[in-house]
Design an enzyme around this catalytic site. Structure first.
Site, PDB file in Angstrom:
ATOM      1  CE  LYS A   1     -31.125  15.466 -26.447  1.00  0.00           C
ATOM      2  NZ  LYS A   1     -30.562  16.185 -27.578  1.00  0.00           N
TER       3      LYS A   1
ATOM      4  CG  HIS B   1     -43.196  25.534 -30.935  1.00  0.00           C
ATOM      5  ND1 HIS B   1     -42.635  25.636 -32.181  1.00  0.00           N
ATOM      6  CD2 HIS B   1     -42.273  24.935 -30.157  1.00  0.00           C
ATOM      7  CE1 HIS B   1     -41.425  25.116 -32.152  1.00  0.00           C
ATOM      8  NE2 HIS B   1     -41.174  24.680 -30.939  1.00  0.00           N
TER       9      HIS B   1
HETATM   10  C1  LIG Z   1     -30.800  16.987 -28.582  1.00  0.00           C
HETATM   11  C2  LIG Z   1     -30.434  16.533 -29.914  1.00  0.00           C
HETATM   12  C3  LIG Z   1     -29.576  17.284 -30.735  1.00  0.00           C
HETATM   13  C4  LIG Z   1     -29.066  18.658 -30.343  1.00  0.00           C
HETATM   14  O1  LIG Z   1     -28.340  18.622 -29.201  1.00  0.00           O
HETATM   15  P1  LIG Z   1     -28.262  19.836 -28.163  1.00  0.00           P
HETATM   16  O2  LIG Z   1     -27.333  19.292 -27.126  1.00  0.00           O
HETATM   17  O3  LIG Z   1     -29.634  20.098 -27.660  1.00  0.00           O
HETATM   18  O4  LIG Z   1     -27.690  20.997 -28.885  1.00  0.00           O
HETATM   19  C5  LIG Z   1     -29.239  16.746 -31.955  1.00  0.00           C
HETATM   20  N1  LIG Z   1     -29.722  15.581 -32.377  1.00  0.00           N
HETATM   21  C6  LIG Z   1     -30.563  14.839 -31.618  1.00  0.00           C
HETATM   22  C7  LIG Z   1     -31.063  13.541 -32.132  1.00  0.00           C
HETATM   23  C8  LIG Z   1     -30.953  15.290 -30.373  1.00  0.00           C
HETATM   24  O5  LIG Z   1     -31.813  14.566 -29.644  1.00  0.00           O
END
Ligand SMILES: *Cc1c(COP(=O)(O)O)cnc(C)c1O
Length: 467
Positions: free
Chosen positions: A259, A451
Site C-alpha cells: 500500500k 466469496h
Molecule cells: C493489506 C493489509 C494487510 C496484509 O498485508 P499483505 O501484504 O496483503 O499480506 C494487513 N493489514 C492491513 C491493514 C492491510 O491493509
C-alpha cells in the site's frame, strides 16, 4: 464548489499499459462463465479494475531505476541498508525486519508474542491480521469508536474506542493482553483515519498497563495526511513530521508495503525491543529468509525503499486523498449513496440503501458489482452478506453482515480523473434503472471465505416475484 476537482496528477506518464473494453455481449458471456463471481474473471477482460489498492500501484521512474541497483547478496546486501535507513528515519525504531508481505509480519510477530487464549485488541482487525492472530491461538477483539457506525460526516471515524479498550484491559487483566494494535488507516472500517489524539491516548493506556502498543501501518502516510488536513494543531507540520510523531507513540509496527510502500510486494516489522527482535528474526530465518532480505529480492527491497522516500511527498498525498474524495462526490452525484467521509483508499457504495428492493439474502451488493462489470467492464468487490454471510463452520450459527456495501478501491498513481469520471457515468446510468436490477441465488459455496469461489445465478423475474 460544484466543479471542484482534486489537484492534478503530480506526475506525467512515461510508460503505459493498454486496457480495452471488450464488447458488451462478450462481457455477458464472461459473467455467466464466471458464475457471476468477479474473482473468476481474467484481469485482461476488465477495463477499470478497482478490486483492491494492494500491490496494484504504479511505480515511479525512480523506483524502476532503483531496481537496477538491487544488491542480490544473500547476507548484508546494500539494498537492505537503504531500506533500513528510510524506515528508521520514518518510524524512529531501532530494529527493522524485512518480510515479503504484511501477513508474514503478522505470522512471525504473533507466533512470537501470543500464548493460547491471549486477547489482541485493535480498532478493527484487517482480515489477515485477524486470521493470523487466531491461527496462533489468540482472540482478536475490535473496539471501533462509536462514531464509526453513524452516517454523519465525522473526521477520524477510524479511532479506537479508548473507554471500551481500558474497560476490557481491566476486565481481562493485562497479563492476557500482550499487545494492542491500531490499524492506520482503519482498512476494514472504510479506510477511515485515526487522530493523533487517539493514538496518544491509546499509547498512554497501554503504557499504564504495561502492554505493548503496535501499528498495523499499511496506510500510515494517508493517515498522516488526514491528520494534517483535519486535526487542529497539525496544519503547519510536514506530513513526515506527523508520521514520525505517530510512530513515536508506539513500540513498533507491522507494514504491508503493497500500500503506502508504493511497491507491488514487500513489508517489514519495526520495533525497539531487542530481545523480541532477536526472537522474531530467528523464526524469520526458518520460514521466510535471512534477516537482510526476508523473502524479498534485493530489487524488491530497493523498490520499497524508493517508495517510502516518495510516499510522504505532500503533492502526492494531496492528489491521492483528493482523488478518492473527488470520486466519492462524483458517485454521489451519480445517484448512489456512499459511506462518508471518503476514506483514504476507497469509496464504499451503500448498496443496501441504493437497491432497497433487493433483500440482503439476495445480495444487493453483488447485484451492483455484477452490473458494474456488465455495463462498464468495471471490477469492484461486494463487502456484505455474500462476503460475511453463510454459516459459522464451528457452531452452525447463521452469520449476517451489518451493511451491504460495494467497495471501489483506487490503485495508487494508476487511473486518471477521466477514468474515474467514466466509472461515475456508468453508475449514473445504472441509477436511472436501478429498480430493474435483480438479486442472486447461490448455486455452490465453500464453508470458509466463500466469496472467492462462490457460484451464483441471477434470479429470474418469476423468482423475484415469488420471493
Ligand atoms: C493489506 C493489509 C494487510 C496484509 O498485508 P499483505 O501484504 O496483503 O499480506 C494487513 N493489514 C492491513 C491493514 C492491510 O491493509
Amino acid at each position: 464548489m460544484d466543479d471542484w476537482r482534486y489537484p492534478a496528477e503530480p506526475f506525467r506518464i512515461k510508460s503505459v499499459e493498454s486496457i480495452t473494453l471488450i464488447p458488451r455481449a462478450r462481457r455477458e458471456e464472461i459473467l455467466k462463465e464466471a458464475r457471476y463471481n468477479i474473482f473468476k474473471i481474467k484481469a485482461e477482460h476488465i477495463y477499470i479494475d478497482l478490486l483492491t489498492d494492494s500491490g496494484t500501484g504504479a511505480m515511479s521512474s525512480e523506483q524502476w531505476a532503483a531496481l537496477m541497483r538491487g544488491d542480490e547478496s544473500y547476507a548484508g546486501a546494500r539494498s537492505f541498508y537503504r531500506f533500513e535507513k528510510i524506515i528508521k528515519e520514518i518510524t524512529g525504531k531501532k530494529f527493522i525486519i524485512p518480510v515479503h508481505q504484511g501477513r508474514v509480519a503478522e505470522n512471525v510477530f504473533f507466533s512470537t508474542v501470543l500464548k493460547k487464549g491471549d486477547y489482541v485488541p485493535n480498532n478493527t482487525h484487517f482480515d489477515t491480521t485477524r486470521a493470523n492472530a487466531q491461527h496462533k491461538g489468540g482472540i482478536p477483539v475490535d473496539f471501533p469508536c462509536p462514531e464509526a457506525s453513524l452516517d454523519d460526516e465525522i473526521p477520524f471515524k477510524g479511532n479506537i474506542d479508548t473507554q471500551r479498550l481500558e474497560g476490557f484491559i481491566e476486565e481481562k487483566g493485562a497479563e492476557h493482553i500482550p499487545v494492542v494494535f491500531m490499524t492506520v488507516t482503519n482498512n476494514s472500517s472504510g479506510g477511515q483515519p485515526v487522530s493523533m489524539a487517539n493514538i496518544k491516548e491509546t499509547s498512554e493506556i497501554c503504557g499504564k498497563h504495561g502492554i505493548m502498543f503496535f501499528f498495523d501501518c499499511a496506510r500510515f502516510a494517508e493517515n498522516a495526511y488526514f491528520i494534517k488536513k483535519s486535526e487542529p494543531g497539525f496544519q503547519d507540520k510536514t506530513v513526515k513530521e506527523i508520521a514520525q510523531e505517530m510512530f513515536s507513540y508506539v513500540d513498533g509496527a507491522l507494514m504491508s508495503a503493497k500500500k503506502d510502500g508504493l511497491a507491488n510486494m514487500g513489508g517489514f516489522i519495526a520495533l525497539n525491543d531487542e530481545e523480541l527482535a532477536r526472537r522474531i528474526t530467528e523464526l524469520l530465518i526458518v520460514i521466510e529468509g535471512f534477516s537482510t532480505y526476508g523473502g524479498m529480492s534485493g530489487r524488491d527491497i530497493e523498490a520499497v525503499a524508493a517508495g517510502l522516500n516518495e510516499v510522504l511527498n505532500e503533492d502526492y498525498l494531496a492528489y491521492r486523498v483528493g482523488q478518492v474524495e473527488y470520486f466519492g462526490k462524483m458517485i454521489e452525484k451519480a445517484g448512489a449513496p456512499i459511506i462518508k467521509p471518503a476514506g483514504g483508499h476507497a469509496i464504499f457504495i451503500d448498496a443496501g440503501k441504493f437497491l432497497p428492493h433487493i433483500k440482503p439474502d439476495q445480495f444487493p451488493g453483488q447485484a451492483l458489482t455484477v452490473e458494474l462489470y456488465r455495463e462498464g467492464g468495471i471490477r469492484a468487490v461486494e463487502i456484505g452478506s455474500l462476503m460475511f454471510g453463510g454459516y459459522d463452520p464451528n457452531t452452525g450459527e447463521k452469520l449476517t453482515a451489518t451493511k451491504e456495501l460495494v467497495r471501489l478501491a483506487i490503485p495508487r498513481r494508476v487511473y486518471t480523473a477521466s477514468h474515474l469520471d467514466y466509472v461515475a457515468d456508468i453508475i449514473a446510468g445504472i441509477s436511472k434503472r436501478k429498480d430493474q436490477l435483480r438479486g442472486y441465488k447461490i448455486l455452490r459455496q465453500a464453508t470458509l471465505l466463500r466469496h472467492f469461489t462462490i457460484e451464483l445465478d441471477e434470479l429470474s423475474p418469476e423468482e423475484v416475484k415469488v420471493r
